[in-house]
Design an enzyme around this catalytic site. Structure first.
Site, PDB file in Angstrom:
ATOM      1  N   ASP A 198     -41.635  51.814  46.085  1.00 22.11           N
ATOM      2  CA  ASP A 198     -40.606  52.039  46.999  1.00 22.11           C
ATOM      3  C   ASP A 198     -41.109  51.537  48.615  1.00 22.11           C
ATOM      4  O   ASP A 198     -40.573  51.156  49.357  1.00 22.11           O
ATOM      5  CB  ASP A 198     -39.920  53.459  46.819  1.00 22.11           C
ATOM      6  N   ASP A 199     -42.341  52.209  48.802  1.00 26.92           N
ATOM      7  CA  ASP A 199     -43.037  51.938  50.011  1.00 26.92           C
ATOM      8  C   ASP A 199     -43.190  50.382  50.555  1.00 26.92           C
ATOM      9  O   ASP A 199     -43.086  50.083  51.561  1.00 26.92           O
ATOM     10  CB  ASP A 199     -44.437  52.501  50.101  1.00 26.92           C
ATOM     11  N   ASN A 218     -42.569  57.103  59.741  1.00 29.28           N
ATOM     12  CA  ASN A 218     -42.100  58.623  59.447  1.00 29.28           C
ATOM     13  C   ASN A 218     -43.390  59.330  59.346  1.00 29.28           C
ATOM     14  O   ASN A 218     -44.503  59.079  59.189  1.00 29.28           O
ATOM     15  CB  ASN A 218     -41.504  59.005  57.942  1.00 29.28           C
ATOM     16  N   ARG A 274     -51.172  58.689  50.341  1.00 34.84           N
ATOM     17  CA  ARG A 274     -50.620  58.200  51.412  1.00 34.84           C
ATOM     18  C   ARG A 274     -49.295  58.710  51.758  1.00 34.84           C
ATOM     19  O   ARG A 274     -48.309  58.170  51.448  1.00 34.84           O
ATOM     20  CB  ARG A 274     -50.799  56.644  51.447  1.00 34.84           C
ATOM     21  N   TYR A 285     -36.013  65.540  52.365  1.00 42.71           N
ATOM     22  CA  TYR A 285     -36.680  64.560  52.612  1.00 42.71           C
ATOM     23  C   TYR A 285     -37.120  64.394  53.894  1.00 42.71           C
ATOM     24  O   TYR A 285     -37.371  65.241  54.429  1.00 42.71           O
ATOM     25  CB  TYR A 285     -36.481  63.125  51.874  1.00 42.71           C
ATOM     26  N   GLU A 303     -44.901  55.608  44.144  1.00 42.92           N
ATOM     27  CA  GLU A 303     -44.673  56.179  45.520  1.00 42.92           C
ATOM     28  C   GLU A 303     -46.002  56.824  46.164  1.00 42.92           C
ATOM     29  O   GLU A 303     -46.773  57.515  45.774  1.00 42.92           O
ATOM     30  CB  GLU A 303     -43.665  57.429  45.523  1.00 42.92           C
ATOM     31  N   ASP A 304     -46.096  56.421  47.415  1.00 45.47           N
ATOM     32  CA  ASP A 304     -47.104  56.878  48.512  1.00 45.47           C
ATOM     33  C   ASP A 304     -48.566  56.839  48.077  1.00 45.47           C
ATOM     34  O   ASP A 304     -49.355  57.653  48.032  1.00 45.47           O
ATOM     35  CB  ASP A 304     -46.760  58.487  48.987  1.00 45.47           C
ATOM     36  N   LYS A 341     -37.727  62.722  46.295  1.00 43.23           N
ATOM     37  CA  LYS A 341     -36.941  61.280  45.958  1.00 43.23           C
ATOM     38  C   LYS A 341     -35.956  61.493  44.893  1.00 43.23           C
ATOM     39  O   LYS A 341     -34.878  60.765  44.810  1.00 43.23           O
ATOM     40  CB  LYS A 341     -38.179  60.437  45.598  1.00 43.23           C
TER      41      LYS A 341
END
Length: 584
Positions: A275-276, A431, A163, A110, A252-253, A181
């Protein structure tokens, strides 16, 4: 929790199981093969004699051999490719290695290395995994879902690739995020990989470098937007609900506007979370609560400044406010305790440029004068209190960065923060490592060694003035595997905010006094599975308490959670009468 499908029910429970594959088909089945660890009796029984060298290895010897292969590679991306090859060849060995050496290989599987993998995805791909859905598939998504190699998927991680970390639109390369993930899910929580599926909503890309790449593998069209995009997401949700009722979806993202909108649209319709937004918020709150244990201070005495008003920043503000209210703060006090700063400055209700998501976390304009800001009130120009003004005026105790912009936290800012707080808490979360708002060594030096620092990316401990400062990593991996596992074992129908609050508290409780004394606000990665177990128990218990669980009570949750946490290992194989072959 209902049993896994055969033969994975026996495998996950550590029992002997009957296998219908033989010879090369068994050797090439990544979820069933033992490679060089097939004992002689199974080599004879399954037609493997002659297909393997004479030596029989244990799984621990196989791990040592794979470590040798990986550690001679000096480039992290080459290590990523090597691990992906192992996952393709022998999944049990891959997850065993990852679970036993999480601290070493989590940064490879990751962040930060996965960022490079996303950027180079079309050039490093060896074998596809997961499901790819394009706009052309909007009317046949259930059919595509049934193409999955697994019949009983209970956890999906899905992205639209727009993203990716701090890298933006990575098109088809974003698939490396769901794959990574889910690898961490299995390593940390023991959710068997046969229950999981990574999905890419490949809706095109606006990245000119990808569109100009002749080898780009994704949907080579401008990114889908508007009603057509919403129709595709709706078709995906409906398809999953029809194909695998009760399946947990982790978003996610997705870019901010879509991320928040999709989360709010579906959170009560299906068991899903982002999760973000929510995972990041729970991890941040967990670190803050751990710091409160160290400092002996109540949460309601803190003043927060969150820098970055994207999905992560808004999610953090939402959960912090909930935590403050739960600890006894009034609604006005909770609102006053949190200030959000974006690229224009302080986010407040007097600004005319705020969308609905930002307005929900905006500071009331009518309190700006009382805060000490000059020129308060409705604003239509670009002159807003900037980050340095906000820190100098509000004198926060906790500074959180979610900007994706390196260098946002400079020396004057940290010095100003430290002037108003005896032990300021600084969290540069962005990150990958190159995007971090500040280096921990700089933050500690600028604060005379008084700051408690936690980062989104991994950083080594800092030695300053004869003292060693441990840097805890505010990594979502401490939370999302427990969230998913807790939702699955409790058979949750939705994931209300209370689940993320209890996840944060469980995480905070897992930080040892020794870690706190060294300055670390998070457990070491080596304790990932025990942390995940604690979070899963808390989440499942909260699901039962809030009435969203399929389980009638929480009396035996520890037994259920433990049974669901597969430890990657080989079990004895027996020849099945049914020789039907399926490539797993």
């Amino acid at each position: 929790m209902r049993p896994l499908p055969a033969p994975f029910d026996d495998i996950a429970a550590g029992r002997s199981t009957r296998i219908g594959l033989r010879s090369s088909a068994l050797l090439g089945a990544r979820l069933l093969t033992k490679d060089l660890a097939f004992p002689r009796s199974e080599r004879e029984a399954f037609g493997l004699t002659g297909l393997l060298p004479d030596r029989v290895l244990t799984i621990d010897e196989q791990v040592d051999l794979e470590l040798e292969h990986l550690r001679v590679k000096s480039d992290p991306l080459e290590q990523y490719i090597g691990l992906a090859a192992l996952q393709d060849r022998n999944a049990t060995l891959y997850y065993r290695l990852l679970a036993q050496h999480a601290a070493e290989f989590l940064p490879i599987v990751y962040t930060p290395t996965v960022g490079r993998a996303c950027q180079e995805f079309s050039h490093i791909i060896r074998r596809t995994r997961g499901l790819w859905i394009t706009p052309h598939d909007v009317d046949r998504i259930p059919q595509l879902l049934r193409h999955s190699p697994y019949d009983d998927v209970r956890l999906i991680v899905v992205t639209d690739n727009e993203r990716i970390l701090g890298l933006g639109d990575q098109g088809a390369g974003g698939m490396a995020i769901p794959i990574g993930k889910l690898a961490l899910y299995t390593a940390a929580s023991g959710i068997h990989p046969a229950l999981t599926l990574p999905v890419s909503l490949d809706v095109g890309t606006d990245n000119p470098f990808l569109l100009a790449d002749p080898l780009y593998l994704g949907h080579r069209e401008p990114r889908l937007r508007g009603a057509a995009y919403d129709t595709l997401v709706e078709a995906f949700v409906e398809g999953v609900a029809a194909t695998w009722p009760g399946c947990v979806i982790q978003w996610e993202d997705f870019k901010q506007a879509n991320a928040l909108r999709i989360l709010d649209r579906y959170r009560d319709r299906i068991c899903s979370f982002n999760d973000d937004i929510q995972g990041t918020a729970a991890v941040v709150l967990g670190g803050v609560l751990a710091a409160m244990r160290l400092l002996g201070e109540p949460l309601i005495s803190q003043q927060f400044v969150i820098v970055g008003a994207g999905a992560a920043g808004i999610g953090i503000a939402r959960l912090l406010r909930m935590a403050l209210l739960a600890d006894g703060a009034t609604a006005d006090d909770a609102q006053a305790a949190i200030a959000v700063v974006d690229s224009r400055g302080l986010v407040h209700t007097g600004r005319t440029d705020l969308d609905a998501d930002k307005r929900a976390v905006a500071r009331p304009a009518d309190r700006l004068a009382a805060d000490g800001f000059a020129g308060s009130g409705a604003s239509t120009d670009a002159t807003e209190p900037g980050l340095h003004d906000v820190v100098r005026t509000l004198r926060p105790t906790i500074l959180i960065g979610a900007t994706g912009r390196p260098g946002t936290f400079d020396e004057p800012l940290i010095a100003s923060l430290a002037a108003g707080a005896a032990r300021p808490i600084v969290m540069p979360l962005s990150n990958p490592t190159s995007s971090s708002e500040a280096l921990p060594s700089d933050v500690l030096r600028w604060s005379d060694g008084r700051a408690l620092v936690a980062t989104g990316s991994p950083f080594a401990a800092v030695d300053l003035d004869g003292r060693r400062h441990e840097i805890g990593q505010a990594n979502n991996v401490f939370v999302f595997p427990g969230l998913g596992l807790g939702a699955i074992v409790s058979e949750a129908t939705s994931m209300p905010d209370e689940l993320f609050l209890v996840a944060a508290r469980a995480l905070a409780d897992e930080v040892s006094p020794e870690r706190l004394a060294g300055g670390a606000l998070y457990p070491p990665v080596e304790e990932l599975r025990s942390v995940t177990r604690a979070v899963a128990l808390a989440v499942a218990g909260s699901a039962v308490a809030t009435g969203v669980a399929g389980l009638p009570d929480a009396s035996a949750l520890d037994v259920v959670v433990d049974a669901a946490m597969w430890w990657p290992d080989y079990v004895p194989y027996l020849v099945a009468d049914d020789r039907r072959v399926r490539n797993l």
